[in-house]
Design a protein around this motif. Structure first.
Motif, PDB file in Angstrom:
ATOM      1  N   GLY A  99       0.824  -1.202   0.000  1.00 14.87           N
ATOM      2  CA  GLY A  99       0.000   0.000   0.000  1.00 14.87           C
ATOM      3  C   GLY A  99       0.862   1.257   0.000  1.00 14.87           C
ATOM      4  O   GLY A  99       0.597   2.213  -0.739  1.00 14.87           O
ATOM      5  N   SER A 100       1.907   1.282   0.821  1.00 15.85           N
ATOM      6  CA  SER A 100       2.714   2.505   0.890  1.00 15.85           C
ATOM      7  C   SER A 100       3.482   2.711  -0.411  1.00 15.85           C
ATOM      8  O   SER A 100       3.604   3.839  -0.885  1.00 15.85           O
ATOM      9  CB  SER A 100       3.639   2.497   2.109  1.00 15.85           C
ATOM     10  OG  SER A 100       4.451   1.360   2.122  1.00 15.85           O
ATOM     11  N   ILE A 105      -1.620   7.076   1.175  1.00 15.82           N
ATOM     12  CA  ILE A 105      -1.249   7.810   2.381  1.00 15.82           C
ATOM     13  C   ILE A 105      -2.493   8.014   3.245  1.00 15.82           C
ATOM     14  O   ILE A 105      -3.523   8.474   2.755  1.00 15.82           O
ATOM     15  CB  ILE A 105      -0.636   9.179   2.021  1.00 15.82           C
ATOM     16  CG1 ILE A 105       0.523   8.997   1.030  1.00 15.82           C
ATOM     17  CG2 ILE A 105      -0.169   9.909   3.277  1.00 15.82           C
ATOM     18  CD1 ILE A 105       1.670   8.161   1.519  1.00 15.82           C
ATOM     19  N   THR A 106      -2.378   7.660   4.517  1.00 14.35           N
ATOM     20  CA  THR A 106      -3.550   7.715   5.401  1.00 14.35           C
ATOM     21  C   THR A 106      -3.287   8.593   6.620  1.00 14.35           C
ATOM     22  O   THR A 106      -2.155   9.027   6.858  1.00 14.35           O
ATOM     23  CB  THR A 106      -3.901   6.312   5.931  1.00 14.35           C
ATOM     24  OG1 THR A 106      -2.889   5.918   6.879  1.00 14.35           O
ATOM     25  CG2 THR A 106      -3.978   5.290   4.818  1.00 14.35           C
ATOM     26  N   ASP A 107      -4.343   8.785   7.418  1.00 21.13           N
ATOM     27  CA  ASP A 107      -4.141   9.391   8.734  1.00 21.13           C
ATOM     28  C   ASP A 107      -3.578   8.307   9.664  1.00 21.13           C
ATOM     29  O   ASP A 107      -3.235   7.211   9.206  1.00 21.13           O
ATOM     30  CB  ASP A 107      -5.454   9.994   9.260  1.00 21.13           C
ATOM     31  CG  ASP A 107      -6.550   8.964   9.473  1.00 21.13           C
ATOM     32  OD1 ASP A 107      -6.249   7.758   9.533  1.00 21.13           O
ATOM     33  OD2 ASP A 107      -7.727   9.373   9.584  1.00 21.13           O
ATOM     34  N   GLY A 108      -3.494   8.585  10.946  1.00 13.40           N
ATOM     35  CA  GLY A 108      -2.807   7.657  11.851  1.00 13.40           C
ATOM     36  C   GLY A 108      -3.734   6.777  12.667  1.00 13.40           C
ATOM     37  O   GLY A 108      -3.303   6.186  13.663  1.00 13.40           O
ATOM     38  N   SER A 112      -8.690   1.678  11.373  1.00 14.34           N
ATOM     39  CA  SER A 112      -9.709   2.285  10.494  1.00 14.34           C
ATOM     40  C   SER A 112      -9.179   3.600   9.928  1.00 14.34           C
ATOM     41  O   SER A 112      -9.829   4.627  10.009  1.00 14.34           O
ATOM     42  CB  SER A 112     -11.023   2.500  11.233  1.00 14.34           C
ATOM     43  OG  SER A 112     -10.794   3.282  12.384  1.00 14.34           O
ATOM     44  N   ALA A 113      -7.980   3.528   9.374  1.00 11.76           N
ATOM     45  CA  ALA A 113      -7.347   4.740   8.846  1.00 11.76           C
ATOM     46  C   ALA A 113      -8.097   5.245   7.617  1.00 11.76           C
ATOM     47  O   ALA A 113      -8.676   4.467   6.864  1.00 11.76           O
ATOM     48  CB  ALA A 113      -5.898   4.433   8.476  1.00 11.76           C
ATOM     49  N   ARG A 114      -8.088   6.556   7.446  1.00 11.58           N
ATOM     50  CA  ARG A 114      -8.731   7.148   6.267  1.00 11.58           C
ATOM     51  C   ARG A 114      -7.651   7.654   5.322  1.00 11.58           C
ATOM     52  O   ARG A 114      -6.614   8.161   5.759  1.00 11.58           O
ATOM     53  CB  ARG A 114      -9.654   8.290   6.681  1.00 11.58           C
ATOM     54  CG  ARG A 114     -10.764   7.814   7.597  1.00 11.58           C
ATOM     55  CD  ARG A 114     -11.841   8.859   7.757  1.00 11.58           C
ATOM     56  NE  ARG A 114     -12.688   8.944   6.571  1.00 11.58           N
ATOM     57  CZ  ARG A 114     -13.827   8.250   6.409  1.00 11.58           C
ATOM     58  NH1 ARG A 114     -14.238   7.435   7.337  1.00 11.58           N
ATOM     59  NH2 ARG A 114     -14.540   8.393   5.323  1.00 11.58           N
ATOM     60  N   LEU A 115      -7.927   7.538   4.026  1.00 12.21           N
ATOM     61  CA  LEU A 115      -6.968   8.006   3.035  1.00 12.21           C
ATOM     62  C   LEU A 115      -6.939   9.521   3.051  1.00 12.21           C
ATOM     63  O   LEU A 115      -7.981  10.175   3.090  1.00 12.21           O
ATOM     64  CB  LEU A 115      -7.396   7.525   1.646  1.00 12.21           C
ATOM     65  CG  LEU A 115      -7.241   6.022   1.435  1.00 12.21           C
ATOM     66  CD1 LEU A 115      -8.036   5.573   0.215  1.00 12.21           C
ATOM     67  CD2 LEU A 115      -5.773   5.664   1.282  1.00 12.21           C
ATOM     68  N   VAL A 116      -5.736  10.097   3.040  1.00 16.93           N
ATOM     69  CA  VAL A 116      -5.633  11.545   2.942  1.00 16.93           C
ATOM     70  C   VAL A 116      -5.018  11.954   1.599  1.00 16.93           C
ATOM     71  O   VAL A 116      -5.150  13.085   1.169  1.00 16.93           O
ATOM     72  CB  VAL A 116      -4.825  12.152   4.119  1.00 16.93           C
ATOM     73  CG1 VAL A 116      -5.580  11.962   5.425  1.00 16.93           C
ATOM     74  CG2 VAL A 116      -3.436  11.561   4.217  1.00 16.93           C
ATOM     75  N   GLU A 117      -4.368  10.994   0.953  1.00 16.74           N
ATOM     76  CA  GLU A 117      -3.723  11.294  -0.319  1.00 16.74           C
ATOM     77  C   GLU A 117      -3.459   9.979  -1.052  1.00 16.74           C
ATOM     78  O   GLU A 117      -3.161   8.969  -0.420  1.00 16.74           O
ATOM     79  CB  GLU A 117      -2.369  11.946  -0.011  1.00 16.74           C
ATOM     80  CG  GLU A 117      -1.935  12.999  -0.995  1.00 16.74           C
ATOM     81  CD  GLU A 117      -0.585  13.569  -0.567  1.00 16.74           C
ATOM     82  OE1 GLU A 117      -0.492  14.127   0.545  1.00 16.74           O
ATOM     83  OE2 GLU A 117       0.366  13.412  -1.347  1.00 16.74           O
ATOM     84  N   ARG A 143       1.980   9.293   6.843  1.00 19.70           N
ATOM     85  CA  ARG A 143       3.198   9.976   6.402  1.00 19.70           C
ATOM     86  C   ARG A 143       3.973  10.576   7.582  1.00 19.70           C
ATOM     87  O   ARG A 143       5.201  10.556   7.599  1.00 19.70           O
ATOM     88  CB  ARG A 143       2.890  11.061   5.379  1.00 19.70           C
ATOM     89  CG  ARG A 143       4.176  11.773   4.991  1.00 19.70           C
ATOM     90  CD  ARG A 143       4.082  12.766   3.856  1.00 19.70           C
ATOM     91  NE  ARG A 143       3.806  12.195   2.575  1.00 19.70           N
ATOM     92  CZ  ARG A 143       2.823  12.626   1.793  1.00 19.70           C
ATOM     93  NH1 ARG A 143       2.046  13.589   2.173  1.00 19.70           N
ATOM     94  NH2 ARG A 143       2.629  12.081   0.614  1.00 19.70           N
ATOM     95  N   GLN A 144       3.276  11.113   8.570  1.00 21.66           N
ATOM     96  CA  GLN A 144       3.946  11.742   9.722  1.00 21.66           C
ATOM     97  C   GLN A 144       4.852  10.764  10.455  1.00 21.66           C
ATOM     98  O   GLN A 144       5.974  11.076  10.805  1.00 21.66           O
ATOM     99  CB  GLN A 144       2.923  12.315  10.715  1.00 21.66           C
ATOM    100  CG  GLN A 144       2.410  13.700  10.344  1.00 21.66           C
ATOM    101  CD  GLN A 144       1.412  13.656   9.191  1.00 21.66           C
ATOM    102  OE1 GLN A 144       0.558  12.781   9.148  1.00 21.66           O
ATOM    103  NE2 GLN A 144       1.556  14.571   8.245  1.00 21.66           N
ATOM    104  N   THR A 145       4.335   9.552  10.693  1.00 20.18           N
ATOM    105  CA  THR A 145       5.093   8.591  11.501  1.00 20.18           C
ATOM    106  C   THR A 145       5.777   7.525  10.667  1.00 20.18           C
ATOM    107  O   THR A 145       6.648   6.821  11.162  1.00 20.18           O
ATOM    108  CB  THR A 145       4.148   7.854  12.469  1.00 20.18           C
ATOM    109  OG1 THR A 145       3.161   7.175  11.691  1.00 20.18           O
ATOM    110  CG2 THR A 145       3.467   8.814  13.430  1.00 20.18           C
ATOM    111  N   GLY A 146       5.351   7.372   9.411  1.00 22.52           N
ATOM    112  CA  GLY A 146       5.880   6.277   8.595  1.00 22.52           C
ATOM    113  C   GLY A 146       5.298   4.932   8.983  1.00 22.52           C
ATOM    114  O   GLY A 146       5.710   3.891   8.462  1.00 22.52           O
TER     115      GLY A 146
END
Ligand code: ASP
Ligand code: MG
Length: 432
Positions: A99-100, A105-108, A112-117, A143-146
Motif C-alpha cells: 500500500g505505501s 497515504i492515510t491518517d494515523g 480504520s485509517a482514512r486516506l488523505v492522499e 506519512r507523519q510517523t511512517g
C-alpha cells in the motif's frame, strides 16, 4: 486503450488454484488490449486467522494498534506476491506493490485509517512499462510517523476505488464469490435475485446496513468521483451488477442499456448481526439530558446508529433513551455511561447484543407510501416482533431478536416479490 482496475477478494484467491484462475483472468484482460491494475485481498480467511493468532498469543483482544496493523497487512503482502509470480509464470509481466509503495497515504488511526492522499506514480510507471501492477489492498502509511495502517475490515474495495479514481480508470471491477449485488444475501435467501444495476444511493444504504458485498467507504468514494463500479464473480464469466453513478453525465457508459428506464421499487433487503442495543432507563426528562448522554459517548469515540427516545407514561418526569451501535463498542459505551450514572441521574443501563437489524432499501420508496404497510405486515405474518424502527427516504430498518432475523429477511424478501426462479450460486468463501 482503457485502464481497468480489478479487485479480487479473499475467497477468489483462497488457494493456488484460485490464484491461477485469477491470474489467467488478469492476463486475458491485458491481452484484450487494456491496461490493468489489480488490488488483492488476503488469501481466504487469512485476516481472521491472523486476528485469532494475535488474540491467542496476547491472551486478550489486542485492539486496533500499530502492531496489529503491521500483522494484518502481512496477509495482503502474501497474496500480492504470489499473484504477481503466477502472472509472470503465464508469460505476462507483473509487479507487486505494498500500500505505501502504491502511494496510499492515510491518517494515523490504526484499524480504520482514512486516506488523505493517493499518489499512484509508481503504479502508473509500472503500467506504462506494460506491467500488470498488483497492489496490496486494505493498507496504507501514515506519512507523519511512517507507520503502516489498515483501512478497516473489507477495506481492499476502498483501495481499489481510490486507485481507480486517482488513475482515472474507466471502470473498477470488484470480484467476489457471488455474481454481483443480490436482493438479499444468497447465503440466507437462496432465491435472492442478482441486480443488473443499482444506484449508488441505494448501494450506500445497502452497504451501510450490513450488505458485505462492498465496503461502505468504497461506495462513498466511487460516488464522489463518479466512478463506475462493476461487482462480479471471479468464478464465472457472467456480467455482474453495475453501480450507477448519480449523474449519468458522469458515467462513461459503453452501453446505454446499462441505465434502466425506470427505477425498480425495491432493490433489496440487507441485514446486520453486528449491532447491539443499549437502553438508558429513567433519564430525567429535562432539556440537556440527551446532549449529556451523547456528549459523553462522543468523547469516548463511540459511533451510534439508531437512536430512539420515548416517554414512559407510567413514570413521570423521566424518559428512556435507546440506541444501537457496533457490538465491538458496546462495552465501552456501557462503561462510560455507568461511570457517569450519578451525574446523568438515570436508573440503569441495559445492554443486549442478541439483536439483528433488517433494512429494506429502494429508491422507488420515495414515491410509494404503501411500502411501509406491506413491510410491517410481512413481519407480522412471520411472527417477528419489532424492537426499534428507523427510516430514511429510501430505507426502512427494524431491530429484531437475532433468532428471528433470517426468517424476517426471507419474509420481507418474498413479500416484495424479490424471489427468483432458481437458486443463487455461491462459488466459494466460508462466509466468515
Ligand atoms: N483482508 C482484509 C479483510 O479481511 C481486507 C479485505 O479483504 O478487504 O478485512
Ligand atoms: Mg470484501
Amino acid at each position: 486503450m482503457s485502464l481497468i482496475v480489478q479487485k479480487f477478494g479473499g475467497s477468489s484467491v483462497a488457494d493456488a488454484d484460485g490464484i491461477k484462475r485469477v491470474a489467467r483472468r488478469i492476463v486475458d484482460t491485458q491481452k484484450a488490449g487494456n491496461d490493468v491494475v489489480v488490488v488483492v485481498s488476503a488469501m481466504g480467511d487469512t485476516t481472521d486467522e491472523l486476528l485469532d493468532l494475535a488474540e491467542e498469543a496476547t491472551n486478550a483482544v489486542p485492539g486496533p494498534s500499530r502492531e496489529l496493523d503491521m500483522l494484518l497487512t502481512a496477509g495482503e503482502r502474501i497474496s500480492m506476491a504470489v499473484l504477481a509470480m503466477t502472472v509472470n509464470s503465464l508469460g505476462a509481466k507483473a509487479q507487486s506493490f505494498t500500500g505505501s509503495q502504491a502511494g496510499m497515504i492515510t491518517d494515523g488511526v490504526h484499524g480504520s485509517a482514512r486516506l488523505v492522499e493517493v499518489n499512484p506514480d509508481r503504479i502508473q510507471k509500472s503500467v506504462d512499462e506494460d506491467h500488470i501492477a498488483i497492489v496490496a489492498g486494505f493498507q496504507g502509511m501514515n506519512r507523519q510517523t511512517g507507520d503502516i495502517t489498515t483501512l478497516g475490515r473489507g477495506g481492499s474495495d476502498t483501495t481499489a476505488v481510490a486507485l481507480a479514481a486517482a488513475m482515472d480508470a474507466d471502470v473498477c471491477e470488484i470480484y467476489s464469490d457471488v455474481d454481483g449485488v443480490f436482493t438479499a444475501d444468497p447465503r440466507i435467501v437462496p432465491s435472492a435475485r442478482k441486480l443488473d444495476t443499482v444506484t449508488s444511493e441505494e448501494m450506500l444504504e445497502l452497504a451501510a446496513n450490513g450488505a458485505k458485498i462492498l465496503h461502505l467507504r468504497s461506495v462513498e468514494y466511487a460516488r464522489r468521483f463518479g466512478l463506475k463500479l462493476h461487482v462480479r464473480s471471479s468464478f464465472s464469466q457472467l456480467d455482474g451488477t453495475i453501480v450507477l453513478p448519480d449523474n449519468p453525465e458522469d458515467f462513461k457508459f459503453e452501453n446505454l442499456k446499462e441505465i434502466p428506464l425506470e427505477q425498480p421499487l425495491i432493490s433489496g433487503v440487507a441485514h446486520d448481526r453486528s449491532q447491539a442495543k443499549v437502553t438508558v432507563v429513567g433519564v430525567p426528562d429535562v432539556p440537556g439530558s440527551a446532549a449529556k448522554v451523547f456528549g459523553l459517548l462522543n468523547e469516548a469515540d463511540v459511533n451510534l446508529d439508531m437512536i430512539v427516545q420515548n416517554v414512559p407514561t407510567d413514570r413521570p418526569n423521566v424518559t428512556d433513551i435507546t440506541f444501537t451501535l457496533d457490538q465491538a463498542q458496546g462495552g465501552k459505551a456501557v462503561e462510560v455511561l455507568t461511570n457517569h450514572k450519578a451525574e446523568l441521574g438515570f436508573a440503569e443501563v441495559q445492554y443486549n447484543d442478541s439483536i439483528g437489524k433488517l433494512s429494506l432499501v429502494g429508491a422507488g420508496m420515495k414515491a410509494n407510501p404503501g411500502i411501509s404497510f406491506k413491510f410491517f405486515d410481512a413481519l407480522r405474518e412471520a411472527g417477528v416482533n419489532i424492537e426499534m424502527i428507523s427510516t430514511s427516504e429510501i430505507r426502512i430498518s427494524v431491530i429484531t431478536d437475532i433468532e428471528k432475523l433470517d426468517e424476517a429477511v426471507q419474509a420481507v424478501h418474498t413479500a416484495f416479490d424479490l424471489d427468483a426462479e432458481g437458486e443463487a450460486t455461491v462459488y466459494g468463501g466460508t462466509g466468515r
